[in-house]
Write a protein that holds these residues in place. Structure first.
Motif, PDB file in Angstrom:
ATOM      1  N   ALA A 176       5.287  14.779  -7.233  1.00 22.60           N
ATOM      2  CA  ALA A 176       4.627  13.490  -7.038  1.00 22.60           C
ATOM      3  C   ALA A 176       5.118  12.426  -8.013  1.00 22.60           C
ATOM      4  CB  ALA A 176       3.113  13.652  -7.161  1.00 22.60           C
ATOM      5  N   ILE A 177       5.490  12.823  -9.226  1.00 27.57           N
ATOM      6  CA  ILE A 177       5.935  11.836 -10.220  1.00 27.57           C
ATOM      7  C   ILE A 177       7.220  11.159  -9.756  1.00 27.57           C
ATOM      8  CG2 ILE A 177       6.902  11.597 -12.546  1.00 27.57           C
ATOM      9  CD1 ILE A 177       4.825  13.607 -13.513  1.00 27.57           C
ATOM     10  N   GLY A 178       8.180  11.941  -9.290  1.00 29.10           N
ATOM     11  CA  GLY A 178       9.425  11.364  -8.805  1.00 29.10           C
ATOM     12  C   GLY A 178       9.223  10.528  -7.561  1.00 29.10           C
ATOM     13  N   ALA A 179       8.421  11.026  -6.626  1.00 30.56           N
ATOM     14  CA  ALA A 179       8.175  10.296  -5.382  1.00 30.56           C
ATOM     15  C   ALA A 179       7.463   8.978  -5.657  1.00 30.56           C
ATOM     16  CB  ALA A 179       7.350  11.156  -4.424  1.00 30.56           C
ATOM     17  N   ASP A 180       6.478   8.996  -6.527  1.00 32.32           N
ATOM     18  CA  ASP A 180       5.738   7.781  -6.845  1.00 32.32           C
ATOM     19  C   ASP A 180       6.640   6.753  -7.521  1.00 32.32           C
ATOM     20  OD1 ASP A 180       3.030   6.401  -7.177  1.00 32.32           O
ATOM     21  OD2 ASP A 180       3.738   6.463  -9.250  1.00 32.32           O
ATOM     22  N   PHE A 181       7.549   7.227  -8.390  1.00 30.04           N
ATOM     23  CA  PHE A 181       8.479   6.317  -9.066  1.00 30.04           C
ATOM     24  C   PHE A 181       9.329   5.562  -8.056  1.00 30.04           C
ATOM     25  CE2 PHE A 181      12.737   5.498 -10.793  1.00 30.04           C
ATOM     26  CZ  PHE A 181      12.415   4.691 -11.865  1.00 30.04           C
ATOM     27  N   VAL A 182       9.857   6.281  -7.068  1.00 34.06           N
ATOM     28  CA  VAL A 182      10.704   5.629  -6.060  1.00 34.06           C
ATOM     29  C   VAL A 182       9.876   4.697  -5.182  1.00 34.06           C
ATOM     30  CG1 VAL A 182      12.224   6.003  -4.083  1.00 34.06           C
ATOM     31  CG2 VAL A 182      12.353   7.526  -6.071  1.00 34.06           C
ATOM     32  N   ALA A 183       8.681   5.130  -4.814  1.00 33.43           N
ATOM     33  CA  ALA A 183       7.821   4.307  -3.960  1.00 33.43           C
ATOM     34  C   ALA A 183       7.519   2.961  -4.613  1.00 33.43           C
ATOM     35  CB  ALA A 183       6.522   5.039  -3.657  1.00 33.43           C
ATOM     36  N   ARG A 184       7.441   2.915  -5.943  1.00 40.04           N
ATOM     37  CA  ARG A 184       7.104   1.689  -6.664  1.00 40.04           C
ATOM     38  C   ARG A 184       8.348   0.905  -7.115  1.00 40.04           C
ATOM     39  NH1 ARG A 184       1.707   1.772  -8.346  1.00 40.04           N
ATOM     40  NH2 ARG A 184       0.640   3.744  -7.915  1.00 40.04           N
ATOM     41  N   SER A 185       9.532   1.392  -6.789  1.00 38.37           N
ATOM     42  CA  SER A 185      10.768   0.735  -7.216  1.00 38.37           C
ATOM     43  C   SER A 185      11.127  -0.415  -6.274  1.00 38.37           C
ATOM     44  CB  SER A 185      11.913   1.752  -7.249  1.00 38.37           C
ATOM     45  OG  SER A 185      11.668   2.758  -8.221  1.00 38.37           O
ATOM     46  N   PRO A 186      11.950  -1.349  -6.740  1.00 39.05           N
ATOM     47  CA  PRO A 186      12.378  -2.452  -5.873  1.00 39.05           C
ATOM     48  C   PRO A 186      13.110  -1.933  -4.634  1.00 39.05           C
ATOM     49  CG  PRO A 186      12.910  -2.907  -8.165  1.00 39.05           C
ATOM     50  CD  PRO A 186      12.473  -1.475  -8.114  1.00 39.05           C
ATOM     51  N   PRO A 228      -4.447  14.716   0.267  1.00 40.19           N
ATOM     52  CA  PRO A 228      -4.415  13.396   0.919  1.00 40.19           C
ATOM     53  C   PRO A 228      -4.599  12.216  -0.027  1.00 40.19           C
ATOM     54  CG  PRO A 228      -6.467  14.572   1.415  1.00 40.19           C
ATOM     55  CD  PRO A 228      -5.570  15.555   0.732  1.00 40.19           C
ATOM     56  N   LYS A 229      -5.031  12.448  -1.264  1.00 40.28           N
ATOM     57  CA  LYS A 229      -5.233  11.352  -2.212  1.00 40.28           C
ATOM     58  C   LYS A 229      -4.068  11.199  -3.180  1.00 40.28           C
ATOM     59  CE  LYS A 229     -10.293  11.456  -2.024  1.00 40.28           C
ATOM     60  NZ  LYS A 229     -11.560  11.541  -2.795  1.00 40.28           N
ATOM     61  N   LEU A 230      -2.882  11.583  -2.758  1.00 41.42           N
ATOM     62  CA  LEU A 230      -1.698  11.393  -3.583  1.00 41.42           C
ATOM     63  C   LEU A 230      -1.459   9.910  -3.846  1.00 41.42           C
ATOM     64  CD1 LEU A 230       0.851  13.930  -2.043  1.00 41.42           C
ATOM     65  CD2 LEU A 230      -0.004  13.970  -4.379  1.00 41.42           C
ATOM     66  N   SER A 231      -0.695   9.610  -4.886  1.00 38.68           N
ATOM     67  CA  SER A 231      -0.429   8.214  -5.242  1.00 38.68           C
ATOM     68  C   SER A 231       0.595   7.571  -4.316  1.00 38.68           C
ATOM     69  CB  SER A 231       0.083   8.145  -6.689  1.00 38.68           C
ATOM     70  OG  SER A 231       1.263   8.919  -6.840  1.00 38.68           O
ATOM     71  N   TYR A 232       1.203   8.346  -3.444  1.00 34.68           N
ATOM     72  CA  TYR A 232       2.177   7.787  -2.506  1.00 34.68           C
ATOM     73  C   TYR A 232       1.866   8.256  -1.091  1.00 34.68           C
ATOM     74  CZ  TYR A 232       4.275  12.470  -2.647  1.00 34.68           C
ATOM     75  OH  TYR A 232       4.486  13.830  -2.579  1.00 34.68           O
ATOM     76  N   ASP A 233       2.252   7.449  -0.128  1.00 32.45           N
ATOM     77  CA  ASP A 233       2.115   7.809   1.281  1.00 32.45           C
ATOM     78  C   ASP A 233       3.527   8.028   1.825  1.00 32.45           C
ATOM     79  OD1 ASP A 233       2.198   7.137   4.259  1.00 32.45           O
ATOM     80  OD2 ASP A 233       0.033   7.245   3.910  1.00 32.45           O
TER      81      ASP A 233
END
Length: 325
Positions: free
Chosen positions: A75-85, A107-112
């Motif tokens: 989740a840490i890597g996925a969330d980082f990319v989701a929030r990147s430009p 279902p309450k992950l920080s990324y969809d």
């Protein structure tokens, strides 16, 4: 004594220097692409990323670096990319566990996985094989199903942990075959495989590259492969689907994703670059040695695979009442 005019001049120089630094920084960022791998250095996904990175760097004309961002089951890597430009300079090396299994379980992950990413292309698949201890009196899937039904609750399978794709895939198999199988979670596939060899558990779904040596040595029996078609390196091993469990497929996949709203032109260019890279004979050979098959897809095909698995794993989690650890 420094005059006011001198101070103003110094301030102007400082401001100009700051603009120059910012421009240089921006240039460096625009010419460096991060390929984010949410797993540790040295694992198969990391190695695969390091095979692709220099070739993608050549195709893009940019410096592609592998950035391992580990933690929270990806989740840490996925969330980082989701929030990147959304500029094409940050890529997620996603897997079926990060993009489909984790969201189904949590279902309450920080990324969809659908809303926050633009699918680019599949790059590899890892086939799973249903293997049993030699003491199990079954040589194919149907024989195993009959034996399991005659011994409800007496057969136990191992997995790499609660909520893993191996766990979910095993529960789906039990549901589709109407058998009662006990789950023994381990901290990784390695310990589970060791206990299978020792006879402490009776079966498991194991990754192709780790299962094949034990199959060839006679330490385990292979009953079927959990893919849509037979594997070219084991052509005599039928799929589970063709052995009376139609539609049973739990292939692990690896794919490239960009942040949502990345311009279509960037996504399409990267898709074409990956198609060229993954069709190279040397790349296919290196992936084969990792126990993976190099593949490609359109962006629409990857999107369809993800959405289908989200529905599939959500149903499995609900029906088996699986809770995250």
């Amino acid at each position: 004594m420094i005059s006011r005019r001198h101070i103003t001049h110094l301030a102007q120089l400082a401001f100009a220097a700051s603009l120059c630094w910012a421009a240089t920084c921006s240039w460096a960022q625009n010419n460096t692409v991060r390929l984010v791998v949410p797993f540790s250095i040295g694992g198969p996904t990391d190695i695969a990323a390091r095979v692709i990175a220099p070739l993608l760097s050549e195709a893009m004309g940019k410096n592609v670096i592998v950035d391992n961002r580990v933690g929270a089951t990806g989740a840490i890597g996925a969330d980082f990319v989701a929030r990147s430009p959304a500029d094409g300079n940050t890529i997620l090396f996603g897997t079926s566990s990060i993009m489909a299994a984790n969201p189904a379980l949590m279902p309450k992950l920080s990324y969809d996985p659908v809303r926050d990413f633009a699918p680019v292309s599949l790059v590899a698949t890892i086939e799973n094989i249903l293997v049993v201890h030699p003491s199990v009196p079954a040589n194919n899937v149907q024989e195993f199903i009959r034996y399991a039904k005659d011994n409800p609750g007496k057969l136990f399978y191992g997995s790499s942990g609660t909520g893993s794709t191996y766990h979910l895939g095993s529960e789906m198999f039990a549901s589709m075959t109407k058998t009662q199988l006990g789950h023994v979670p381990y901290k990784g596939q390695g310990p589970a495989a060791q206990d299978l060899l020792a006879g402490h558990i009776q079966l498991m779904f194991d990754a192709f590259n780790s299962a094949v040596p034990n199959i060839k040595a006679g330490r385990v029996k292979a009953l079927g492969i959990a893919s849509a078609k037979r594997h070219p390196d084991l052509p005599d091993l039928p799929t589970i689907s063709e052995q009376g469990v139609p539609g049973y497929v739990t292939t692990i996949w690896l794919a490239f994703y960009l942040p949502a709203k990345t311009p279509t032109a960037i996504v399409d260019k990267m898709n074409q670059d990956l198609r060229t890279i993954m069709q190279r004979a040397d790349v296919r050979e290196r992936f084969n040695k990792l126990g993976m098959q190099a593949v490609t897809s359109s962006t629409q095909e990857l999107d369809s695979v993800l959405k289908q698995e989200l529905v599939q794993w959500t149903r499995v989690v609900r029906e088996a009442n699986i809770k995250p650890e």
